[in-house]
Design a protein around this motif. Sequence first.
Motif, short mmCIF file in Angstrom:
data_model
loop_
_atom_site.label_atom_id
_atom_site.label_comp_id
_atom_site.label_asym_id
_atom_site.label_seq_id
_atom_site.Cartn_x
_atom_site.Cartn_y
_atom_site.Cartn_z
N VAL A 1 0.83 -1.20 0.00
CA VAL A 1 0.00 0.00 0.00
C VAL A 1 0.87 1.25 0.00
CG1 VAL A 1 -1.69 1.31 1.34
CG2 VAL A 1 -1.97 -1.14 1.06
N GLY A 2 1.98 1.20 0.70
CA GLY A 2 2.88 2.35 0.72
C GLY A 2 3.42 2.67 -0.66
N ILE A 3 3.75 1.62 -1.42
CA ILE A 3 4.26 1.83 -2.78
C ILE A 3 3.16 2.40 -3.68
CG2 ILE A 3 5.10 0.66 -4.85
CD1 ILE A 3 6.56 -1.28 -2.96
N GLY B 1 2.23 6.06 -2.51
CA GLY B 1 3.25 7.09 -2.61
C GLY B 1 3.56 7.54 -4.01
N SER B 2 3.04 6.84 -5.00
CA SER B 2 3.31 7.21 -6.40
C SER B 2 2.08 7.84 -7.02
CB SER B 2 3.72 5.96 -7.20
OG SER B 2 2.66 5.02 -7.20
N ASP B 3 2.33 8.56 -8.11
CA ASP B 3 1.22 9.18 -8.83
C ASP B 3 0.61 8.13 -9.76
OD1 ASP B 3 -0.58 10.87 -9.92
OD2 ASP B 3 0.87 12.07 -11.06
N SER B 4 -0.21 7.25 -9.18
CA SER B 4 -0.73 6.10 -9.93
C SER B 4 -2.12 6.32 -10.46
CB SER B 4 -0.70 4.84 -9.04
OG SER B 4 -1.29 5.09 -7.79
N GLY B 5 -2.53 7.57 -10.61
CA GLY B 5 -3.81 7.85 -11.23
C GLY B 5 -4.92 8.15 -10.26
N PRO B 6 -6.17 8.10 -10.76
CA PRO B 6 -7.32 8.43 -9.91
C PRO B 6 -7.44 7.49 -8.72
CG PRO B 6 -7.92 8.38 -12.24
CD PRO B 6 -6.55 7.81 -12.14
#
Length: 217
Positions: A29-31, A34-39
């Motif tokens: 969940v942290g990965i 923490g990233s800009d993985s969309g909506p």
Amino acid sequence: MIALVRYTLATTIHGQRYLAPVLLFFAGVGISAGSDSGPLPGVYALNAGILLVCVTWVTMAVISVEDPTHRAITVVAARGPVKVLAAAIVVSALLAVGLTIIGLGLPLAMHPRPVTAADLPAGALAHLLCAAFGLAFGLVCSRLVIRRQGYALLAALFLVTAALLTTGSPPNTLFKRMANTSNAADILPTAAALLPLGLAVLALAAALTHIVSVRRD
């Protein structure tokens, strides 16, 4: 029953077998958070998939925390195996709820995203659906049903993989819809309709686990 749940929870915490799946969930969940993985619906779909894996593992760990001898003593003290199994399910469900809260909150805390009124309900329903399937898989792959640990692991991997990747399965259906939309309101009816199915699968798994464990004991 409350005393038995407290005992099962204390035994689980003392045994520390829950730590590996919980840490795996935090890492996954942290990965994703923490990233800009969309909506947000897509992020919640990914977190729910991670939850399915981890809750399956947690449930197997909770049920296996006592060896057969100690479990037999607990069954006698509880006056039957039903309460012991129910306590294990309650403790596993409590841990699943805790992980669900983390899966919903961490993406909002780590990476600011636009949030709509439907995002959290849709995400919560997806997490609860996966938690129900994870509990069911953990039960039927636990030591109560499959005594050999290697076979139990293979069975758990097969069930989790099938649920996540098989077209038409409730988790897969919901994941695809969440990943392909930016408006969570569109998937709320589907998520609400699939959750009772997940609960039904959990109830069947609990009944099967009880029947098999009683016959073997």
